[in-house]
Design a protein around this motif. Structure first.
Motif, PDB file in Angstrom:
ATOM      1  N   ARG A 253       0.825  -1.210   0.000  1.00  0.00           N
ATOM      2  CA  ARG A 253       0.000   0.000   0.000  1.00  0.00           C
ATOM      3  C   ARG A 253       0.856   1.257   0.000  1.00  0.00           C
ATOM      4  O   ARG A 253       0.523   2.247  -0.651  1.00  0.00           O
ATOM      5  N   ASP A 254       1.968   1.217   0.720  1.00  0.00           N
ATOM      6  CA  ASP A 254       2.888   2.358   0.690  1.00  0.00           C
ATOM      7  C   ASP A 254       3.535   2.515  -0.682  1.00  0.00           C
ATOM      8  O   ASP A 254       3.752   3.647  -1.139  1.00  0.00           O
ATOM      9  N   ALA A 255       3.847   1.403  -1.309  1.00  0.00           N
ATOM     10  CA  ALA A 255       4.462   1.484  -2.641  1.00  0.00           C
ATOM     11  C   ALA A 255       3.504   2.008  -3.689  1.00  0.00           C
ATOM     12  O   ALA A 255       3.932   2.611  -4.679  1.00  0.00           O
ATOM     13  N   GLN A 402      -5.358   1.396 -23.681  1.00  0.00           N
ATOM     14  CA  GLN A 402      -3.907   1.281 -23.759  1.00  0.00           C
ATOM     15  C   GLN A 402      -3.251   1.722 -22.447  1.00  0.00           C
ATOM     16  O   GLN A 402      -2.320   1.071 -21.944  1.00  0.00           O
ATOM     17  N   ILE A 403      -3.733   2.822 -21.892  1.00  0.00           N
ATOM     18  CA  ILE A 403      -3.178   3.303 -20.618  1.00  0.00           C
ATOM     19  C   ILE A 403      -3.438   2.288 -19.509  1.00  0.00           C
ATOM     20  O   ILE A 403      -2.562   2.029 -18.667  1.00  0.00           O
ATOM     21  N   GLN A 404      -4.607   1.692 -19.519  1.00  0.00           N
ATOM     22  CA  GLN A 404      -4.932   0.694 -18.504  1.00  0.00           C
ATOM     23  C   GLN A 404      -3.995  -0.504 -18.603  1.00  0.00           C
ATOM     24  O   GLN A 404      -3.524  -1.035 -17.577  1.00  0.00           O
ATOM     25  N   THR A 405      -3.702  -0.929 -19.838  1.00  0.00           N
ATOM     26  CA  THR A 405      -2.793  -2.070 -20.021  1.00  0.00           C
ATOM     27  C   THR A 405      -1.388  -1.733 -19.531  1.00  0.00           C
ATOM     28  O   THR A 405      -0.736  -2.535 -18.840  1.00  0.00           O
ATOM     29  N   GLU A 406      -0.908  -0.532 -19.877  1.00  0.00           N
ATOM     30  CA  GLU A 406       0.435  -0.150 -19.464  1.00  0.00           C
ATOM     31  C   GLU A 406       0.537  -0.002 -17.942  1.00  0.00           C
ATOM     32  O   GLU A 406       1.480  -0.505 -17.311  1.00  0.00           O
ATOM     33  N   GLU A 407      -0.425   0.691 -17.341  1.00  0.00           N
ATOM     34  CA  GLU A 407      -0.362   0.913 -15.899  1.00  0.00           C
ATOM     35  C   GLU A 407      -0.541  -0.392 -15.117  1.00  0.00           C
ATOM     36  O   GLU A 407       0.085  -0.595 -14.079  1.00  0.00           O
ATOM     37  N   THR A 408      -1.386  -1.267 -15.629  1.00  0.00           N
ATOM     38  CA  THR A 408      -1.581  -2.549 -14.940  1.00  0.00           C
ATOM     39  C   THR A 408      -0.308  -3.368 -14.930  1.00  0.00           C
ATOM     40  O   THR A 408       0.061  -3.990 -13.922  1.00  0.00           O
ATOM     41  N   LYS A 409       0.409  -3.377 -16.066  1.00  0.00           N
ATOM     42  CA  LYS A 409       1.669  -4.118 -16.133  1.00  0.00           C
ATOM     43  C   LYS A 409       2.712  -3.512 -15.194  1.00  0.00           C
ATOM     44  O   LYS A 409       3.449  -4.238 -14.507  1.00  0.00           O
ATOM     45  N   LYS A 410       2.777  -2.184 -15.148  1.00  0.00           N
ATOM     46  CA  LYS A 410       3.742  -1.543 -14.253  1.00  0.00           C
ATOM     47  C   LYS A 410       3.443  -1.881 -12.792  1.00  0.00           C
ATOM     48  O   LYS A 410       4.350  -2.195 -12.011  1.00  0.00           O
ATOM     49  N   ILE A 411       2.187  -1.828 -12.444  1.00  0.00           N
ATOM     50  CA  ILE A 411       1.817  -2.115 -11.054  1.00  0.00           C
ATOM     51  C   ILE A 411       2.090  -3.578 -10.717  1.00  0.00           C
ATOM     52  O   ILE A 411       2.586  -3.899  -9.629  1.00  0.00           O
ATOM     53  N   ARG A 412       1.796  -4.489 -11.656  1.00  0.00           N
ATOM     54  CA  ARG A 412       2.043  -5.912 -11.397  1.00  0.00           C
ATOM     55  C   ARG A 412       3.537  -6.187 -11.217  1.00  0.00           C
ATOM     56  O   ARG A 412       3.939  -6.914 -10.300  1.00  0.00           O
ATOM     57  N   ASP A 413       4.364  -5.598 -12.078  1.00  0.00           N
ATOM     58  CA  ASP A 413       5.816  -5.810 -11.942  1.00  0.00           C
ATOM     59  C   ASP A 413       6.345  -5.176 -10.653  1.00  0.00           C
ATOM     60  O   ASP A 413       7.243  -5.729 -10.001  1.00  0.00           O
ATOM     61  N   HIS A 414       5.778  -4.031 -10.303  1.00  0.00           N
ATOM     62  CA  HIS A 414       6.243  -3.357  -9.092  1.00  0.00           C
ATOM     63  C   HIS A 414       5.894  -4.153  -7.838  1.00  0.00           C
ATOM     64  O   HIS A 414       6.709  -4.291  -6.919  1.00  0.00           O
ATOM     65  N   VAL A 415       4.704  -4.699  -7.804  1.00  0.00           N
ATOM     66  CA  VAL A 415       4.281  -5.478  -6.646  1.00  0.00           C
ATOM     67  C   VAL A 415       5.021  -6.811  -6.587  1.00  0.00           C
ATOM     68  O   VAL A 415       5.332  -7.315  -5.500  1.00  0.00           O
ATOM     69  N   ALA A 416       5.323  -7.389  -7.746  1.00  0.00           N
ATOM     70  CA  ALA A 416       6.012  -8.689  -7.767  1.00  0.00           C
ATOM     71  C   ALA A 416       7.386  -8.602  -7.123  1.00  0.00           C
ATOM     72  O   ALA A 416       7.886  -9.598  -6.577  1.00  0.00           O
ATOM     73  N   ASN A 417       8.017  -7.413  -7.174  1.00  0.00           N
ATOM     74  CA  ASN A 417       9.326  -7.265  -6.540  1.00  0.00           C
ATOM     75  C   ASN A 417       9.248  -7.146  -5.023  1.00  0.00           C
ATOM     76  O   ASN A 417      10.283  -7.161  -4.354  1.00  0.00           O
ATOM     77  N   LEU A 418       8.045  -6.995  -4.503  1.00  0.00           N
ATOM     78  CA  LEU A 418       7.878  -6.810  -3.058  1.00  0.00           C
ATOM     79  C   LEU A 418       7.482  -8.092  -2.325  1.00  0.00           C
ATOM     80  O   LEU A 418       7.376  -8.083  -1.106  1.00  0.00           O
ATOM     81  N   ILE A 419       7.250  -9.169  -3.051  1.00  0.00           N
ATOM     82  CA  ILE A 419       6.864 -10.421  -2.417  1.00  0.00           C
ATOM     83  C   ILE A 419       7.970 -11.441  -2.647  1.00  0.00           C
ATOM     84  O   ILE A 419       8.726 -11.363  -3.622  1.00  0.00           O
ATOM     85  N   PRO A 420       8.124 -12.410  -1.744  1.00  0.00           N
ATOM     86  CA  PRO A 420       9.190 -13.410  -1.914  1.00  0.00           C
ATOM     87  C   PRO A 420       8.925 -14.302  -3.123  1.00  0.00           C
ATOM     88  O   PRO A 420       7.774 -14.565  -3.493  1.00  0.00           O
ATOM     89  N   THR A 421      10.009 -14.756  -3.736  1.00  0.00           N
ATOM     90  CA  THR A 421       9.901 -15.630  -4.906  1.00  0.00           C
ATOM     91  C   THR A 421       9.753 -17.069  -4.441  1.00  0.00           C
ATOM     92  O   THR A 421      10.669 -17.631  -3.811  1.00  0.00           O
ATOM     93  N   PRO A 422       8.620 -17.715  -4.716  1.00  0.00           N
ATOM     94  CA  PRO A 422       8.431 -19.107  -4.277  1.00  0.00           C
ATOM     95  C   PRO A 422       9.091 -20.091  -5.240  1.00  0.00           C
ATOM     96  O   PRO A 422       9.594 -19.725  -6.309  1.00  0.00           O
TER      97      PRO A 422
END
Length: 567
Positions: A253-255, A402-422
């Motif tokens: 949420r902070d990110a 197009q903006i929704q697709t770009e922003e969704t990908k950015k948010i998904r990649d950003h959040v993926a870096n904050l969780i441990p890799t299983p």
């Protein structure tokens, strides 16, 4: 000082010139004005403008005791605001004195224990002393629990039972009954806090032996049973899972704080092992250490020839149907053989590693992120600002997609870096972006709650300030009536010239010649009369004294004429 004397003299003359009824009415109005103003300022200064004991909240039991103390002291100018008491700031000392005299002051931490210790004396037995300390400890715990957020009152009871037999530990149990403020039940997050508090204050009591009763919510958080299965709050897996979920959600949420209205939900699966220990031994065949050496020695003797008396020796002589050999025939020979064997045993070197790993750690974390749809419109407007002086354009649906697709990908990649890799079943890493789900939602604008109307606000203000307004109106009416009475006082009638009838013709001629001068003086007297009315000129008494000094005979004639008219 001279101005005050003149003002008093003028008021005295004005009061004497009034009729008896006017004097009584003016006096009553003056008293009403003074009383009204006094009451107005008294109410204004003695209003409830402060809270007793710096706004401390009191329970219903404490409130009843305090109100009884106020009633005994005759204090009634207070109001109850929720669990607090509003009083006048100037009368705080009186309220505190009333509470102290009646012993109704709220207890502070340590008061019960101090009172129990003071009441102890050598004449009291150990059983009575233990009972006093037990009650004091219960009261102290109740006081601490009431200071927790949302708890109005609490009751603590505990008991210790000695087990029969030698060396068996005593059994201690406790129950805590809690009543919350308002209509909300007791939050489950406070139950472990209550158990830990009570268990730490009572020796030999375990947290799982404390039962918490929610009187408002009608729920019991029972202690652990004989089977070892207690409340779900005591489950370490559940508690640790909630902590990891809250930590993950707060971090994400902070990110994503740049996204207004974003919601984050995390689900964390933990490793079910509470504690893991790994011990590893490694053998190095290249390096070895000799541990033992063994030596063997073998010696053999051989005799040959046929000349001996012993005959033929060996395996051939033992065969059946073998030809006989004559003793003493032929020659004889002998040989010795010796063998030595050395063996050395080696032990391989090895190392041992012991590792302890923390249990209940995150094994798999999935995250769901929800973004409001108007966020993509804001991004489009930020990328395409409206020129000055032009109307804003609406975004094209294709551009929004197009903006929704770009922003969704950015948010998904950003959040993926904050969780441990299983890892999967074979130990291969899993793509963390597959564990992040990003969705959109449309905001629903709820109608605003209408506040109080102007009429309601005005009526509420009038209900609280009607006495003040009534006093102000009464004071104004009294002042207006007093002014009207003062303005209605008639001027003193002009005295007839009684001296003209007795005067001779010669004197009349002299007076007529002085008429012009008198007219001038009368013209001068008018400003003096005006000055006297507004309080800046001489009073009537001073003018009469001046006239007697200047012309005593004329003053005597005027007085004589006034006396004659009165008779």
């Amino acid at each position: 000082m001279d101005v005050m004397n003149r003002l008093v003299a003028q008021l005295n003359d004005l009061f004497k010139s009034m009729s008896p009824g006017a004097r009584i009415t003016a006096g009553l109005l003056l008293v009403a004005v003074v009383v009204s103003l006094g009451y107005l300022f008294n109410v204004q200064s003695a209003g409830a403008d402060a809270y007793l004991l710096n706004g401390q909240s009191f329970t219903s039991d404490e409130m009843s005791t305090m109100e009884a103390a106020f009633g005994k002291a005759g204090l009634s100018d207070y109001t109850i605001d929720g669990g607090r008491i509003r009083i006048s700031k100037s009368r705080q000392a009186a309220y505190l004195a009333a509470l102290a005299d009646d012993g109704a002051l709220p207890a502070r931490f340590g008061d019960y224990m101090t009172a129990a210790a003071d009441a102890s004396n050598p004449l009291i037995g150990r059983t009575e002393r233990d009972a006093m300390m037990k009650i004091a400890k219960q009261n102290e715990l109740q006081l601490v629990l009431r200071s927790m957020q949302g708890i109005e009152t609490a009751a603590v009871h505990y008991d210790t039972q000695k087990s029969p037999g030698f060396g068996r530990p005593a059994v201690t149990t406790a129950s805590v009954s809690v009543k919350t403020r308002g209509s909300q039940p007791l939050p489950e997050s406070q139950v472990p806090m209550i158990r830990s508090l009570v268990a730490a204050a009572i020796a030999g009591l375990q947290p799982d032996s404390v039962t918490v009763i929610d009187l408002k919510g009608g729920r019991a958080y029972a202690a652990g049973t004989s089977s070892g299965i207690g409340s779900a709050l005591d489950d370490p897996y559940l508690s640790r899972m909630r902590e990891y979920q809250h930590l993950t959600e707060a971090k994400i949420r902070d990110a994503l704080s740049h996204v207004p209205g974003v919601t984050v939900t995390a689900n964390v699966e933990l490793d079910r092992e509470l504690k893991k220990s790994i011990e590893e031994r490694k053998v190095d065949p290249k390096t070895s250490t000799p541990t033992m050496t063994k030596t063997e020695e073998d010696t053999a003797t051989q005799v040959g020839g046929n000349g001996g008396a012993g005959g033929r020796t060996g395996l051939a002589a033992q065969q059946p149907n073998a030809p006989a050999t004559l003793a003493g025939s032929g020659s004889s020979s002998q040989s010795d053989t010796s063998k030595t064997k050395n063996e050395t045993y080696f032990a391989p070197s090895f190392g041992q590693t012991s590792t302890q790993l923390a249990g209940l750690t995150p094994k798999r974390t999935t995250v769901a992120v929800a973004i409001p749809s108007d966020y993509f419109e804001q991004v489009w407007f930020q990328r395409n600002p409206t020129p000055a002086g032009q109307d804003p354009k609406k975004p094209d649906p294709a551009d929004l997609t197009q903006i929704q697709t770009e922003e969704t990908k950015k948010i998904r990649d950003h959040v993926a870096n904050l969780i441990p890799t299983p890892t999967d079943a074979v130990g291969a890493p899993v793509d963390p972006t597959s564990l992040v789900t990003v969705t959109t939602f449309s905001r629903i604008s709820l109608p605003e709650i209408a506040g109080p109307s102007l009429v309601d606000t005005a009526l509420q203000w009038l209900s609280q300030s009607w006495s003040t307004l009534a006093m102000i109106v009464l004071a104004l009416v009294a002042l207006m009536m007093l002014r009207s009475f003062v303005a209605a006082v008639p001027n003193a009638p002009e005295m007839p010239n009684v001296m003209s009838a007795t005067m001779s013709n010669d004197e009349e001629d002299e007076r007529s010649t002085a008429a012009a001068g008198n007219a001038k003086e009368a013209a001068k007297a008018k400003p003096r009369s005006l000055q006297r009315k507004i309080g800046t000129g001489p009073s009537l008494r001073e003018e009469l004294i001046d006239m007697v000094r200047e012309d005593p005979e004329a003053a005597a004639n005027v007085l004589r004429g006034w006396i004659g008219n009165a008779t």
